[in-house]
Design a protein around this motif. Structure first.
Motif, short mmCIF file in Angstrom:
data_model
loop_
_atom_site.label_atom_id
_atom_site.label_comp_id
_atom_site.label_asym_id
_atom_site.label_seq_id
_atom_site.Cartn_x
_atom_site.Cartn_y
_atom_site.Cartn_z
N GLY A 130 0.81 -1.23 0.00
CA GLY A 130 0.00 0.00 0.00
C GLY A 130 0.83 1.26 0.00
N ASP A 177 0.78 -2.97 -14.40
CA ASP A 177 0.08 -3.25 -13.14
C ASP A 177 0.19 -2.09 -12.14
OD1 ASP A 177 2.88 -4.11 -13.29
OD2 ASP A 177 2.66 -4.67 -11.18
N LEU A 178 1.16 -1.20 -12.35
CA LEU A 178 1.33 -0.08 -11.42
C LEU A 178 0.26 0.98 -11.64
CD1 LEU A 178 5.22 0.35 -11.63
CD2 LEU A 178 3.93 -0.56 -9.68
N ASP A 179 -0.08 1.67 -10.59
CA ASP A 179 -1.04 2.77 -10.69
C ASP A 179 -0.21 4.07 -10.69
OD1 ASP A 179 -3.10 4.54 -10.47
OD2 ASP A 179 -3.68 3.96 -8.42
N GLU A 194 1.68 3.92 -7.28
CA GLU A 194 1.07 3.07 -6.25
C GLU A 194 0.81 1.68 -6.82
OE1 GLU A 194 -1.99 5.63 -3.82
OE2 GLU A 194 -1.65 6.58 -5.75
N ASN A 195 0.14 0.86 -6.02
CA ASN A 195 -0.07 -0.56 -6.35
C ASN A 195 1.29 -1.25 -6.53
OD1 ASN A 195 -1.86 -2.68 -6.63
ND2 ASN A 195 -1.82 -2.57 -8.86
N ASP A 197 4.49 -3.64 -6.01
CA ASP A 197 4.57 -5.09 -5.79
C ASP A 197 6.04 -5.47 -5.58
OD1 ASP A 197 4.55 -7.80 -5.80
OD2 ASP A 197 3.66 -8.03 -7.79
#
Ligand SMILES: C[S@@+](CC[C@H](N)C(=O)[O-])C[C@H]1O[C@@H](n2cnc3c(N)ncnc32)[C@H](O)[C@@H]1O
Length: 245
Positions: A130, A177-179, A194-195, A197
């Motif tokens: 997060g 996949d990233l924000d 964000e997001n 991993d």
């Protein structure tokens, strides 16, 4: 008598480049501290401590050469300065050895693509679930500021983003996949990623390929619209409002 003041070279906005009319990046950071209340902040590139002085929590500050002039002492318990390169810092394993997982990071070290990319990769690997990584200088407003200048004392005298913009281009290519929000934060934009991993190895496995793909690309030759056409700048205040909600 001259009727108009001559603009300093390299300080004007060029067509097609970043329109960074939003809240100043340090104000955005200050608000992120309030809204996200991080336990640990990690800052790569602190120089005189101006951005660091906004931090109210535990922090790790990394700079190859500190010149601290601002009051960086806050009421938290742990404030740590590492006067070394960010690569050496991460290679030391200090964070995992001490079980420190930052929840907010600000990448503002060496403004060369491959360094900033590694800084992002190493941050992501060590962040709390997060977490948020902010990447400075990803919305240059002219071509002159995007050079890969190697004389650091020279670049401190003028606005300089280097080619950090390529990190965003690479993340859009390799990490859908990233924000990613590119804020129109004054003066040269702020990427908010964000997001995250920490277990994703894509950037580590394809690092050489990514660097080869982008290292020699020149933004003016490429055409700024090729980069800026890939996303819409997010209004900094609107982003902060979403973070608050
Ligand atoms: C633009 S300044 C940071 C400004 C600060 N974040 C602020 O907003 O007030 C960039 C800093 O990165 C540092 N730096 C350059 N190369 C570095 C590296 N490889 N590792 C860590 N810091 C580096 C420089 O010494 C300089 O102090």
């Amino acid at each position: 008598m001259a009727l108009f003041k001559k603009k300093k070279p390299g300080r004007h906005k060029e067509a097609g480049f970043g329109e960074n009319t939003g809240t100043h990046y340090r104000k955005v950071l200050e608000n992120l501290f309030k809204l996200r209340a991080p336990e640990w902040y990690l800052e790569i590139g602190s120089r005189d401590g101006r951005s660091l002085s906004l931090c109210p929590c535990n922090y790790i500050a990394i700079d190859i050469e500190f010149k601290v002039e601002h009051d960086t002492f806050n009421s938290a318990q742990q404030m740590m300065f590492f006067q070394q390169s960010s690569d050496d810092f991460f290679a030391s394993g200090f964070l995992s050895r001490n079980d420190i997982t930052p929840d907010l990071a600000f990448v503002d070290g060496l403004h060369h693509f491959e360094f900033a990319l590694r800084d992002f990769m190493n941050c992501e690997r060590n962040m709390k679930p997060g977490g948020l990584v902010c990447l400075h200088d990803v919305s240059p407003y002219n071509a002159a500021m995007t050079t890969r200048d190697t004389d650091y004392t020279n670049v401190l005298k003028r606005p300089w983003t280097g080619d950090v913009w390529k990190v965003i281009a690479a993340l859009l290519d390799y990490r859908p996949d990233l924000d990613i929000n590119i804020l129109n934060a004054e003066a040269t934009g702020l990427g908010c990623i964000e997001n995250l991993d920490p277990s994703n190895n894509t950037l580590f496995e394809r690092y050489d390929e990514i660097v080869k793909k982008y290292i020699d690309v020149d933004l003016a030759e490429l055409g700024p619209e090729t980069y800026f056409g890939r996303f819409s700048l997010t209004d900094a205040e609107a982003y902060l409002a979403r973070q608050a909600g």
